[in-house]
Enzyme design. Sequence first.
Site, PDB file in Angstrom:
ATOM      1  N   LYS A 187      -5.112  28.669 -14.845  1.00 43.97           N
ATOM      2  CA  LYS A 187      -6.243  28.374 -14.615  1.00 43.97           C
ATOM      3  C   LYS A 187      -6.757  26.742 -15.016  1.00 43.97           C
ATOM      4  CE  LYS A 187      -7.766  32.898 -15.953  1.00 43.97           C
ATOM      5  NZ  LYS A 187      -8.124  33.856 -16.843  1.00 43.97           N
TER       6      LYS A 187
ATOM      7  N   TYR B 155     -10.317  31.443 -25.480  1.00 43.82           N
ATOM      8  CA  TYR B 155     -11.188  32.432 -25.388  1.00 43.82           C
ATOM      9  C   TYR B 155     -11.919  32.630 -26.755  1.00 43.82           C
ATOM     10  CZ  TYR B 155      -7.922  33.515 -21.919  1.00 43.82           C
ATOM     11  OH  TYR B 155      -6.992  33.746 -20.596  1.00 43.82           O
TER      12      TYR B 155
ATOM     13  N   VAL C 268      -1.901  35.142 -21.529  1.00 43.83           N
ATOM     14  CA  VAL C 268      -1.417  36.376 -21.962  1.00 43.83           C
ATOM     15  C   VAL C 268       0.262  36.571 -21.826  1.00 43.83           C
ATOM     16  CG1 VAL C 268      -3.452  37.591 -22.081  1.00 43.83           C
ATOM     17  CG2 VAL C 268      -1.917  37.727 -19.993  1.00 43.83           C
TER      18      VAL C 268
ATOM     19  N   SER D  48      -2.871  32.488 -17.530  1.00 45.28           N
ATOM     20  CA  SER D  48      -4.166  32.145 -17.516  1.00 45.28           C
ATOM     21  C   SER D  48      -3.860  30.568 -17.586  1.00 45.28           C
ATOM     22  CB  SER D  48      -5.023  32.474 -18.777  1.00 45.28           C
ATOM     23  OG  SER D  48      -5.633  33.626 -18.341  1.00 45.28           O
TER      24      SER D  48
ATOM     25  N   TYR E 274      -5.849  35.283  -7.196  1.00 47.57           N
ATOM     26  CA  TYR E 274      -6.016  35.158  -8.596  1.00 47.57           C
ATOM     27  C   TYR E 274      -4.684  35.652  -9.258  1.00 47.57           C
ATOM     28  CZ  TYR E 274      -7.487  36.088 -13.297  1.00 47.57           C
ATOM     29  OH  TYR E 274      -7.438  36.360 -14.852  1.00 47.57           O
TER      30      TYR E 274
HETATM   31  N1  GLU Z   1      -4.012  37.652 -15.261  1.00 49.10           N
HETATM   32  C1  GLU Z   1      -4.474  37.819 -16.552  1.00 49.10           C
HETATM   33  C2  GLU Z   1      -5.718  38.677 -16.361  1.00 49.10           C
HETATM   34  O1  GLU Z   1      -6.463  38.610 -15.635  1.00 49.10           O
HETATM   35  C3  GLU Z   1      -4.759  36.432 -17.447  1.00 49.10           C
HETATM   36  C4  GLU Z   1      -5.273  36.827 -18.678  1.00 49.10           C
HETATM   37  C5  GLU Z   1      -4.889  35.629 -19.326  1.00 49.10           C
HETATM   38  O2  GLU Z   1      -3.785  35.197 -19.294  1.00 49.10           O
HETATM   39  O3  GLU Z   1      -5.186  35.423 -20.615  1.00 49.10           O
HETATM   40  O4  GLU Z   1      -5.787  39.522 -17.324  1.00 49.10           O
END
Ligand code: GLU
Length: 309
Positions: free
Chosen positions: A67, A243, A261, A64, A191
């Site tokens: 992002k 988050y 993650v 993530s 994504y």
């Molecule tokens: N590719 C992971 C998902 O969509 C990203 C989640 C993350 O890094 O928080 O679950």
Amino acid sequence: MADLEEVLPALAAEMAERTDRGDVANYIPQLGKIDPQRFGIAVALTDGRVVAAGDADETFSIQSISKMFTLTLALGKVGDALWRRVGREPSGNPFNSIVQLENEQGIPRNPFINAGAIVVTDVLLAGHQPREAIGEILRFAQFLADDDTIIVDREVAASEQATGFRNVALANYMKAFGNLQHAPELALGVYYHHCAIAMSCRQLAMSGRFLAHGGRNPATGHSVVSAERARRILALMLTCGHYDGSGDFAFRVGIPAKSGVGGGILGIVPGVASIAVWSPGLNENGNSRLGSIALEKLARAMNWSVFAP
Ligand code: GLU
């Protein structure tokens, strides 16, 4: 102020000793194979120095943290029109939660939760084939890090594609609300691939320099985004970058940061430094357990905070 050249190796040595390392993300099978003993940290200072310790040159799945790249690109593409499709509020919910989408008519709370990032990816797909959109995001990461060896780990992307049922649900749900222009599988394909970009702490720290330097690459002086946009991206990182653990991270560490993650965290000390840390074990919010602890200790040792002069 403490000397970074001494602080980072000491921090890496301290983290190597710890046994409370959290749990590696295994809902993406390929990530479940990573050795939880790994720990790396790199700091790219705006004066051009880079200081690193531990496994700072080993690549990991940035997940993530990508992002931040996609948000920056999407703002460049559609500007403030993005905020008609994605909010700017902390979610207070897990990264992959679907519950708010029902009440909020398919408009995700922010660009850093999965639903929001899938909408941002949909924006980047406009006018492109999926392969081109993936290439654009990868080249942006390479450009920011000044390193064209950065790649997408296709095994990680395939692993997530095979098991990403929640993301499929989120994308379909938003499509039903009219907040996805492309077929869900196309937006998801892009994504998964940008989440699967592999970078080392050193490369990641380099890629964040523009955010630490008012939107400009401190090495070349070239503008990546306006100073105002850099501030706004940082505001979102501070409020939404971890988050439902974002408030606690701001409380404990006090700098804008984005986690993934894969166990990486990119943190920014405005005017001073871009920091990347990696330890694959996660805490209960899906953020790197030792990465968060190391950043808290580093910020304290260096007196780095956006809440202090
Ligand atoms: N590719 C992971 C998902 O969509 C990203 C989640 C993350 O890094 O928080 O679950």
